[in-house]
Design a protein around this motif. Sequence first.
Motif, PDB file in Angstrom:
ATOM      1  N   ARG A   1      30.961  55.960  33.431  1.00 36.72           N
ATOM      2  CA  ARG A   1      31.187  55.869  34.875  1.00 36.72           C
ATOM      3  C   ARG A   1      29.881  55.565  35.620  1.00 36.72           C
ATOM      4  O   ARG A   1      29.836  54.728  36.527  1.00 36.72           O
TER       5      ARG A   1
ATOM      6  N   VAL B   1      28.980  51.935  35.152  1.00 34.79           N
ATOM      7  CA  VAL B   1      29.780  51.047  36.014  1.00 34.79           C
ATOM      8  C   VAL B   1      29.237  51.092  37.437  1.00 34.79           C
ATOM      9  O   VAL B   1      29.088  50.053  38.094  1.00 34.79           O
TER      10      VAL B   1
ATOM     11  N   ASP C   1      35.938  42.550  36.363  1.00 33.94           N
ATOM     12  CA  ASP C   1      35.565  43.954  36.564  1.00 33.94           C
ATOM     13  C   ASP C   1      36.131  44.863  35.475  1.00 33.94           C
ATOM     14  O   ASP C   1      35.502  45.850  35.085  1.00 33.94           O
ATOM     15  N   ASP C   2      37.336  44.522  35.000  1.00 34.81           N
ATOM     16  CA  ASP C   2      37.927  45.385  33.960  1.00 34.81           C
ATOM     17  C   ASP C   2      37.076  45.373  32.687  1.00 34.81           C
ATOM     18  O   ASP C   2      37.004  46.371  31.962  1.00 34.81           O
TER      19      ASP C   2
ATOM     20  N   THR D   1      33.809  45.170  32.678  1.00 36.50           N
ATOM     21  CA  THR D   1      32.668  46.054  32.939  1.00 36.50           C
ATOM     22  C   THR D   1      33.041  47.472  32.508  1.00 36.50           C
ATOM     23  O   THR D   1      32.255  48.165  31.844  1.00 36.50           O
ATOM     24  N   HIS D   2      34.250  47.897  32.874  1.00 37.55           N
ATOM     25  CA  HIS D   2      34.695  49.249  32.501  1.00 37.55           C
ATOM     26  C   HIS D   2      34.802  49.384  30.982  1.00 37.55           C
ATOM     27  O   HIS D   2      34.397  50.379  30.397  1.00 37.55           O
TER      28      HIS D   2
END
Length: 401
Positions: A68, A71, A84-85, A87-88
Motif C-alpha cells: 500500500r 502504491v 493503475d491495476d 501498479t497494485h
Amino acid sequence: MSETLDLLIIGAGACGLAGAISAHDAGGTVAIVEGRDRPGGNSSLSTGSIPGAGSKYQHQAGIDDSPRRMVEDLTLIAGHHQADDLTHMIAAECGPLCEWLIEDLGARMELITAYRHIGHSVERLHAPRSRRGQDLVDDLLRFVAQRDIPIAVGNKAKHLLVEDGYVVGAVVEGEPVRARKVLLATNGFAADPALVAEHCPEIAAAEYFGAPGSTGDAVRWGLALGAALGNMGSYQGYAAVAYPQGQLLSWTILEKGGVLVSEAGERFGNEDLGYSGFASHVMAQGSFAWAIYDMRIHGVAQAEEEYAEMSAMGAVKWADTPAALAEVAGLNRIGLEQAILAYNAAAKGDCKDRFGRTAFGMAPLQAPFAAVKVKPGLFHTQGGLLVDNKSSGPKSKWWCC
Ligand SMILES: Cc1cc2nc3c(=O)[nH]c(=O)nc-3n(C[C@H](O)[C@H](O)[C@H](O)COP(=O)(O)OP(=O)(O)OC[C@H]3O[C@@H](n4cnc5c(N)ncnc54)[C@H](O)[C@@H]3O)c2cc1C
C-alpha cells in the motif's frame, strides 16, 4: 522443438529468465528464444535494482513498508495512468519476488539501505551486491542451466502463430514453435527510433543508451491482433550522461547539491525532478548541459565505481572560482557566476529557489568547483500492450490456464 511447449518465452532478459524458472518449477515445459547473440538485454545494463515492498529483509532492517505504501509513493510521483491495476499487482508481488530470488533461488542480492530511490518514502530497492544488473542476469542464467531449460540465442521470433484467434506459438527464424502460452518478454521499443518519435516525441532526439534488442516487436504483433496499448508516452530517461565518456553521471551529484546549467551558465529547472523527470528539460534547453558541484560532493560520489571510473577518465574539470570554472568548461562567465550566487543564496535559506528546488544536499557550493559536460539519454520505454492483472507471483501456475 517439435512438441508443443507449455510456455514459449520470447526474450532472455530478467523478465524472460525469471518467467522460465518460475514456470519450470511449477511443472511446465518451457523454452526461451533470444534474438541477440547473448542474453541479458537491458537487464544486463541496469543496476539490477528491484523494489520489494514489505520484504522480510526490510522487516529485518526495521523498515516499515507495505504494498500500500509503495502504491501511495508511486501515485504521488507519477500520478494515475492507464494501468493503475498493474501498479497494485506489482506492489503486492515485488516483495515476494525479491524473497523468491534471494531465498528460494539463491541470487546474490541484498536490500540497499544506504540509498533511497527517488519517490520512495523508505529504502525499498533490492539489488545485486555489485549493483550490476549483469550479476542478476548471470545468476538467472545459472538457475536456467541448472534446470536444463533450453535457451536459443541468436534466434529472433519473427511473428506470432495465431490459430482461431488464439496465440499458439511463434515463428522463430522461419520455424514454427508451438506452445500453449507465449510470454512476450521483449521489453519496450526504445531501440526503434520511429516508434519513439511517434509515442515519446519529447525524448526522441536523445541518444539511446539501452540494449539493441528493444525494438518493440511485441507492440507491433499485438497491434496487428487488435490489442490495446497503454502508457505509450512513458519512458525512463537520464538527464546527465557524461560527454564524450558515455557514462552516467551519478545522480548522487545532484541530490547532494549539484546543479545543471546551460552553455549560458544558467540553470533551467528544478533538479529535484530526478534523473528521468529532468531529462526532457535538458533536451529542451540545448544539446548539452553542465553539472556544477564541488569537491565535497565529488568525495561522496567517488564511492561509486562508475563515477570513480568516469572521473579517472578526465570527465571532471576543476577550478577555484565560478569565473575560472566557466573558462575551463567553456561556459558564459557572468551567467555561471550569477547562477551559483543565486543558488547558494537559496540553499542558505536567504530566499526561495527560483525553480522551486527544496532539497539542497550539501549546498551552498564552495571552492574548489567541478564541472562535467553531459547530455540526456533514453534508457527504456515503459508503455506497451495492455494486460490484465491476473497473474499472481513467481510460484503460481499462471502459464497453464
Ligand atoms: C542503463 C540502464 C539502467 C537501468 N537501471 C534500472 C534499475 O536499476 N532498475 C530498474 O528497475 N530498471 C532499470 N532499467 C530498466 C530495466 O533495465 C528494464 O526495465 C528491465 O531490465 C527490462 O527487463 P526485460 O527482461 O523486460 O527486458 P530486457 O532485459 O531488455 O530483455 C528483453 C530481451 O528480449 C529480446 N528480444 C526482443 N525482441 C525479440 C524477438 N523478437 N525475439 C527474440 N528476442 C527478442 C531482447 O534482445 C532482450 O534480450 C535500466 C535500463 C538501462 C538501459
